[in-house]
Motif scaffolding. Structure first.
Motif, PDB file in Angstrom:
ATOM      1  N   ALA A  37      -2.690  10.341   1.079  1.00  0.00           N
ATOM      2  CA  ALA A  37      -3.802  10.686   2.241  1.00  0.00           C
ATOM      3  C   ALA A  37      -4.102   9.129   2.740  1.00  0.00           C
ATOM      4  O   ALA A  37      -5.018   8.768   2.962  1.00  0.00           O
ATOM      5  N   ARG A  38      -2.939   8.363   2.970  1.00  0.00           N
ATOM      6  CA  ARG A  38      -3.180   7.125   3.724  1.00  0.00           C
ATOM      7  C   ARG A  38      -2.414   7.098   5.101  1.00  0.00           C
ATOM      8  O   ARG A  38      -1.350   7.839   5.112  1.00  0.00           O
ATOM      9  N   VAL A  39      -2.663   6.281   6.136  1.00  0.00           N
ATOM     10  CA  VAL A  39      -2.246   6.527   7.359  1.00  0.00           C
ATOM     11  C   VAL A  39      -1.973   5.258   8.037  1.00  0.00           C
ATOM     12  O   VAL A  39      -2.462   4.266   7.800  1.00  0.00           O
ATOM     13  N   THR A  40      -0.568   5.272   8.861  1.00  0.00           N
ATOM     14  CA  THR A  40      -0.179   4.295   9.389  1.00  0.00           C
ATOM     15  C   THR A  40      -0.066   4.661  10.959  1.00  0.00           C
ATOM     16  O   THR A  40       0.426   5.582  11.256  1.00  0.00           O
ATOM     17  N   ASP A  41      -0.599   3.707  11.944  1.00  0.00           N
ATOM     18  CA  ASP A  41      -0.829   4.049  13.288  1.00  0.00           C
ATOM     19  C   ASP A  41       0.509   3.653  13.728  1.00  0.00           C
ATOM     20  O   ASP A  41       0.885   2.395  13.859  1.00  0.00           O
ATOM     21  N   LEU A  42       1.399   4.675  14.206  1.00  0.00           N
ATOM     22  CA  LEU A  42       2.691   4.440  14.662  1.00  0.00           C
ATOM     23  C   LEU A  42       2.701   3.721  16.017  1.00  0.00           C
ATOM     24  O   LEU A  42       3.868   3.126  16.307  1.00  0.00           O
ATOM     25  N   ARG A  43       1.599   3.760  16.643  1.00  0.00           N
ATOM     26  CA  ARG A  43       1.802   2.930  18.027  1.00  0.00           C
ATOM     27  C   ARG A  43       1.927   1.350  17.523  1.00  0.00           C
ATOM     28  O   ARG A  43       2.544   0.821  18.376  1.00  0.00           O
ATOM     29  N   VAL A  44       1.065   1.062  16.640  1.00  0.00           N
ATOM     30  CA  VAL A  44       1.129  -0.311  16.157  1.00  0.00           C
ATOM     31  C   VAL A  44       2.438  -0.494  15.396  1.00  0.00           C
ATOM     32  O   VAL A  44       2.985  -1.780  15.591  1.00  0.00           O
ATOM     33  N   ALA A  45       2.703   0.274  14.525  1.00  0.00           N
ATOM     34  CA  ALA A  45       3.794   0.044  13.553  1.00  0.00           C
ATOM     35  C   ALA A  45       5.196  -0.088  14.450  1.00  0.00           C
ATOM     36  O   ALA A  45       6.033  -1.150  14.079  1.00  0.00           O
ATOM     37  N   LEU A  46       5.418   0.543  15.645  1.00  0.00           N
ATOM     38  CA  LEU A  46       6.476   0.618  16.342  1.00  0.00           C
ATOM     39  C   LEU A  46       6.128   0.061  17.676  1.00  0.00           C
ATOM     40  O   LEU A  46       7.260  -0.121  18.433  1.00  0.00           O
ATOM     41  N   ALA A  47       5.329  -0.889  17.809  1.00  0.00           N
ATOM     42  CA  ALA A  47       4.864  -1.512  19.074  1.00  0.00           C
ATOM     43  C   ALA A  47       5.122  -0.679  20.228  1.00  0.00           C
ATOM     44  O   ALA A  47       5.756  -1.206  21.399  1.00  0.00           O
TER      45      ALA A  47
END
Length: 332
Positions: A37-47
């Motif tokens: 239940a942890r989250v990575t914002d893919l807009r940021v991670a993939l620029a």
């Protein structure tokens, strides 16, 4: 008020899933979610500020290795509890299917016997089983079109329209398309599936058949496509994390009581046959959904249809759980 997700030890199978989330008062964004239940914002991670889950599916072959790498690194992640969970993808097309679980169709066959059929139930059930076996070998899936506007989030309230006299649940495994597919064979069909999610394909049984023109048959527009009639998600779990779609448990509980509980091995037509069949006519696009039918245990079977305040909890093995509350529409 929407029903909130409850913390669980593992949200889904595999090392990651895709979701569409939003912070309070913030825009929706594509997210990589890990089973803890942890989250990575893919807009940021993939620029890419304009990225969506459907955008990832548009280039799934390139996106998948990047997502695997992100899931395996130790970068900072935020708790899922900080975000609202929306339907994981906005499809352009929704392909729905009916009469695809053997036991369900047998039950319907037995329940709708002709008035002059006095044979014992066991005999009628055996006849229905033979028909289903022949259908699986010789016939075609039954597929029709749903509307993307009927989709809602996996924890959102479901509004029961005032005109819906017999609203019913239909929990289903849904395949999410990851490559354009047209006229693909059964053998290659699963290569076009990016992952799987959960759909509850609600139906108003009172409007399935036209009363004014019975000869015209079914009216899927009215019976299935009210806003919010397709709770979707919470996640898209990649195909590599689901070892065998032929033996997943599909379970729906109504107010804590189990109503549907069946394995996908009871399907008459499996996922590959469904995708192949739909692609034989239509061109399936990335992000599209292919719903695979609902098992026995619908409200019509139990003589208990949806009412204001009911809470549906639907789960499929490895794909998590959705939880939605029914709210009656104000007819005033």
């Amino acid at each position: 008020m929407s029903v909130k997700p409850e913390p669980v030890s593992a949200l889904f199978a595999g090392s990651f899933a895709l979701a569409t989330l939003s912070a309070p008062d913030g825009p929706q964004f594509p997210a990589l979610v890990t089973p803890d239940a942890r989250v990575t914002d893919l807009r940021v991670a993939l620029a890419d500020d304009e990225l969506t889950v459907r955008g990832l599916l548009e280039d799934w072959a390139s996106a998948l290795p990047k997502l695997r790498a992100l899931a395996g690194d130790d970068g900072p992640r935020r708790p899922l509890a900080e975000f609202r969970v929306h339907a994981p993808v906005e499809p352009r097309q929704v392909f729905q299917s009916g009469a695809n679980y053997r036991q369900h169709v047998i039950d319907l066959h037995v329940a709708h016997r002709a008035p002059d059929d006095d044979r014992p139930e066991e005999e009628r059930r055996a006849e229905a089983a033979q028909i289903m076996d022949r259908r699986a070998t010789e016939d075609l899936p039954y597929v029709f079109i749903g509307l993307p506007s009927a989709i809602t989030g996996p924890y959102d309230d479901v509004v029961l329209p005032a005109w819906a006299e017999k609203p019913d649940w239909e929990l289903e495994l849904a395949a999410v398309i990851g490559r354009p597919a047209h006229r693909v064979s059964v053998e290659e069909a699963l290569e076009y599936v990016a992952g799987y999610t959960i759909a509850n394909d609600l139906t108003d049984r009172a409007t399935v058949f036209r009363r004014d023109m019975p000869q015209i048959g079914t009216d899927w527009l009215r019976s299935k496509n009210a806003p919010g009639f397709t709770p979707l998600g919470p996640w898209i779990v990649p195909t590599e994390s689901i070892a065998d779609t032929g033996d997943l448990r599909v379970t729906l509980k109504l107010n804590g009581e189990t109503m549907q509980d069946e394995s996908t091995k009871d399907m008459i037509f499996n996922v590959a046959r469904m995708v192949s069949y739909a692609s034989g006519t239509a061109r399936l696009l990335p992000g599209d959904l292919v719903l695979t039918g609902s098992p026995a245990g619908n409200g019509m079977h139990w003589g208990r249809l949806l009412r204001d305040g009911d809470v549906m909890e639907g789960s499929v093995t490895g794909l998590g759980t959705q939880r939605t509350r029914c709210v009656a529409e104000d007819a005033s």
